[in-house]
Design a protein around this motif. Structure first.
Motif, PDB file in Angstrom:
ATOM      1  N   GLU A  22      -3.749  32.171 -20.489  1.00 22.26           N
ATOM      2  CA  GLU A  22      -2.413  32.624 -20.099  1.00 22.26           C
ATOM      3  C   GLU A  22      -1.403  31.962 -21.030  1.00 22.26           C
ATOM      4  O   GLU A  22      -1.354  30.727 -21.108  1.00 22.26           O
ATOM      5  N   PRO A  23      -0.597  32.731 -21.761  1.00 19.12           N
ATOM      6  CA  PRO A  23       0.338  32.107 -22.702  1.00 19.12           C
ATOM      7  C   PRO A  23       1.360  31.252 -21.979  1.00 19.12           C
ATOM      8  O   PRO A  23       1.786  31.565 -20.870  1.00 19.12           O
ATOM      9  N   SER A  24       1.729  30.152 -22.609  1.00 20.33           N
ATOM     10  CA  SER A  24       2.713  29.253 -22.008  1.00 20.33           C
ATOM     11  C   SER A  24       4.090  29.893 -22.081  1.00 20.33           C
ATOM     12  O   SER A  24       4.391  30.683 -22.982  1.00 20.33           O
ATOM     13  N   THR A  25       4.934  29.547 -21.127  1.00 18.08           N
ATOM     14  CA  THR A  25       6.289  30.096 -21.077  1.00 18.08           C
ATOM     15  C   THR A  25       7.288  28.952 -21.210  1.00 18.08           C
ATOM     16  O   THR A  25       7.047  27.839 -20.765  1.00 18.08           O
ATOM     17  N   GLY A  26       8.427  29.265 -21.811  1.00 10.77           N
ATOM     18  CA  GLY A  26       9.459  28.253 -21.972  1.00 10.77           C
ATOM     19  C   GLY A  26       9.118  27.268 -23.069  1.00 10.77           C
ATOM     20  O   GLY A  26       7.966  27.134 -23.471  1.00 10.77           O
ATOM     21  N   VAL A  27      10.132  26.589 -23.558  1.00 13.66           N
ATOM     22  CA  VAL A  27       9.914  25.595 -24.609  1.00 13.66           C
ATOM     23  C   VAL A  27      10.966  24.508 -24.466  1.00 13.66           C
ATOM     24  O   VAL A  27      12.138  24.790 -24.228  1.00 13.66           O
ATOM     25  N   ASP A  28      10.544  23.274 -24.587  1.00 11.53           N
ATOM     26  CA  ASP A  28      11.443  22.129 -24.618  1.00 11.53           C
ATOM     27  C   ASP A  28      11.627  21.768 -26.089  1.00 11.53           C
ATOM     28  O   ASP A  28      10.781  21.108 -26.685  1.00 11.53           O
ATOM     29  N   GLN A  29      12.732  22.238 -26.679  1.00 10.20           N
ATOM     30  CA  GLN A  29      12.928  22.066 -28.115  1.00 10.20           C
ATOM     31  C   GLN A  29      12.905  20.602 -28.512  1.00 10.20           C
ATOM     32  O   GLN A  29      12.308  20.227 -29.524  1.00 10.20           O
ATOM     33  N   ALA A  30      13.534  19.754 -27.709  1.00 13.00           N
ATOM     34  CA  ALA A  30      13.575  18.322 -28.036  1.00 13.00           C
ATOM     35  C   ALA A  30      12.173  17.733 -28.052  1.00 13.00           C
ATOM     36  O   ALA A  30      11.830  16.930 -28.935  1.00 13.00           O
ATOM     37  N   ALA A  31      11.337  18.135 -27.081  1.00 15.81           N
ATOM     38  CA  ALA A  31       9.967  17.621 -27.023  1.00 15.81           C
ATOM     39  C   ALA A  31       9.155  18.104 -28.214  1.00 15.81           C
ATOM     40  O   ALA A  31       8.350  17.354 -28.782  1.00 15.81           O
ATOM     41  N   VAL A  32       9.351  19.366 -28.614  1.00 16.67           N
ATOM     42  CA  VAL A  32       8.642  19.909 -29.780  1.00 16.67           C
ATOM     43  C   VAL A  32       9.040  19.146 -31.033  1.00 16.67           C
ATOM     44  O   VAL A  32       8.187  18.719 -31.825  1.00 16.67           O
ATOM     45  N   PHE A  33      10.324  18.960 -31.240  1.00 12.98           N
ATOM     46  CA  PHE A  33      10.791  18.261 -32.445  1.00 12.98           C
ATOM     47  C   PHE A  33      10.288  16.821 -32.481  1.00 12.98           C
ATOM     48  O   PHE A  33       9.868  16.321 -33.528  1.00 12.98           O
ATOM     49  N   ALA A  34      10.335  16.140 -31.340  1.00 15.20           N
ATOM     50  CA  ALA A  34       9.873  14.745 -31.295  1.00 15.20           C
ATOM     51  C   ALA A  34       8.387  14.660 -31.605  1.00 15.20           C
ATOM     52  O   ALA A  34       7.943  13.768 -32.344  1.00 15.20           O
ATOM     53  N   ALA A  35       7.611  15.583 -31.041  1.00 21.28           N
ATOM     54  CA  ALA A  35       6.166  15.574 -31.279  1.00 21.28           C
ATOM     55  C   ALA A  35       5.857  15.894 -32.741  1.00 21.28           C
ATOM     56  O   ALA A  35       4.940  15.311 -33.338  1.00 21.28           O
ATOM     57  N   LEU A  36       6.603  16.819 -33.338  1.00 20.93           N
ATOM     58  CA  LEU A  36       6.379  17.145 -34.744  1.00 20.93           C
ATOM     59  C   LEU A  36       6.698  15.956 -35.644  1.00 20.93           C
ATOM     60  O   LEU A  36       5.994  15.723 -36.646  1.00 20.93           O
ATOM     61  N   GLU A  37       7.732  15.199 -35.323  1.00 22.83           N
ATOM     62  CA  GLU A  37       8.039  14.006 -36.114  1.00 22.83           C
ATOM     63  C   GLU A  37       6.908  12.995 -36.021  1.00 22.83           C
ATOM     64  O   GLU A  37       6.521  12.369 -37.010  1.00 22.83           O
ATOM     65  N   ARG A  38       6.359  12.839 -34.821  1.00 21.31           N
ATOM     66  CA  ARG A  38       5.239  11.922 -34.631  1.00 21.31           C
ATOM     67  C   ARG A  38       4.015  12.412 -35.413  1.00 21.31           C
ATOM     68  O   ARG A  38       3.304  11.630 -36.054  1.00 21.31           O
ATOM     69  N   MET A  39       3.749  13.714 -35.373  1.00 15.94           N
ATOM     70  CA  MET A  39       2.629  14.278 -36.117  1.00 15.94           C
ATOM     71  C   MET A  39       2.792  14.037 -37.614  1.00 15.94           C
ATOM     72  O   MET A  39       1.848  13.657 -38.310  1.00 15.94           O
TER      73      MET A  39
END
Length: 288
Positions: free
Chosen positions: A202-219
């Motif tokens: 089931e595809p995920s819905t919604g996005v927490d932009q701040a969480a995505v950006f923070a995780a990408l910086e960590r990656m």
């Protein structure tokens, strides 16, 4: 007998977890194997004990007092597991018949310690597409720098022993923790990929932009220093593509287009991540 430990994290999804558990119990196991199902409640407030009471002692229910995230929930499940194999299954997804038997046979034949499979991505009632469009075989770091397109949260099956080499999932990541783990896995061994769709996602819905950006910086901080050449450029292309997707879903289309342009500049002639995204979009539209 060798056991397969199924780890199902839940957080306020008691209503959907029973279907996931049923799909695991419905699996025809390879000869000589048993099944262990571990449900990790990650600080839910919707009383999962009541919703899962019908399973009784056939499942193990482990609780976190507070919500710690998917990585921590899966780590707790792995720490509890006694099986030779670990299999992940998200609470809102389900396995299709024959998944475990086909995947273990594939791993034995190819000598893989870990594998993922293709899956059916739901697009509406009785409507789905098969993803990803990849060949059966080995995936290496050169493949995984493009992103986590194999849905390991519900298709990963691996030998429990490899967590000693790869380590647990990174609990500092609230997004992309599975991508990070696969990147670490492919430092030392390939990931087997079976192109047969054996799960329904089931595809995920919604996005927490701040969480995505923070995780990408960590990656980026974790993985860019050890990458070079084309692989480094491809990782940066995927990084900017993920930023573009988060911005687009947040309604910030001008910034999304800018990030998409940066992604193309990193890898203008070979852009597998974007190809996969466009395939999913056009295939879904074609079924309408």
């Amino acid at each position: 007998m060798p056991a397969i430990s199924v780890i199902i994290p839940i957080w306020n999804r008691a209503h959907s977890a029973a279907s996931a558990i049923d799909s695991a119990f419905a699996q025809a196991l390879p000869s000589g194997h048993t099944l262990e199902i571990i449900v990790v409640d990650d600080g839910s407030s919707d009383q999962p004990e009541a919703a899962l009471a019908r399973f009784g002692e056939s499942i193990k229910l482990v609780r976190h007092p507070n919500n710690l995230g998917a990585a921590a929930a899966r780590n707790t499940g792995c720490d509890t597991a006694v099986g030779e194999y670990i299999a992940f299954l998200d609470s809102d997804d389900r396995w299709l018949p024959g998944k475990l038997a086909a995947q273990i046979a594939f791993m034995h034949e190819g000598g893989f310690d870990a594998s993922c499979t293709a899956y059916e991505l739901e697009q509406g009632p009785n409507k789905f597409i098969v993803s990803p469009r990849y060949r059966t075989g080995s995936l290496t770091r050169a493949d995984l720098v493009w992103g986590c397109f194999v849905s390991p949260g519900s298709t990963l099956l691996c030998k429990r022993a490899i967590f000693g080499d790869v380590g647990p999932l990174d609990t500092s990541l609230r997004r992309f923790e599975d991508w990070d783990w696969l990147m670490r896995l492919t430092r030392t061994r390939p990931l087997g990929f079976l192109a047969q769709p054996l799960a329904r996602i089931e595809p995920s819905t919604g996005v927490d932009q701040a969480a995505v950006f923070a995780a990408l910086e960590r990656m980026a901080a974790k993985h860019l220093p050890e990458l070079s050449g084309a692989i480094r450029r491809h990782f940066k292309a995927a990084y900017h593509l993920e930023r573009a997707a988060a911005l687009f879903r947040s309604g910030r289309r001008a910034r999304a287009i800018r990030e998409l342009g940066i992604s193309f500049l990193q890898s203008p002639l070979q852009h597998r991540a974007l190809t996969a995204v466009l395939y999913n979009r056009f295939a879904a539209a074609g079924q309408g």
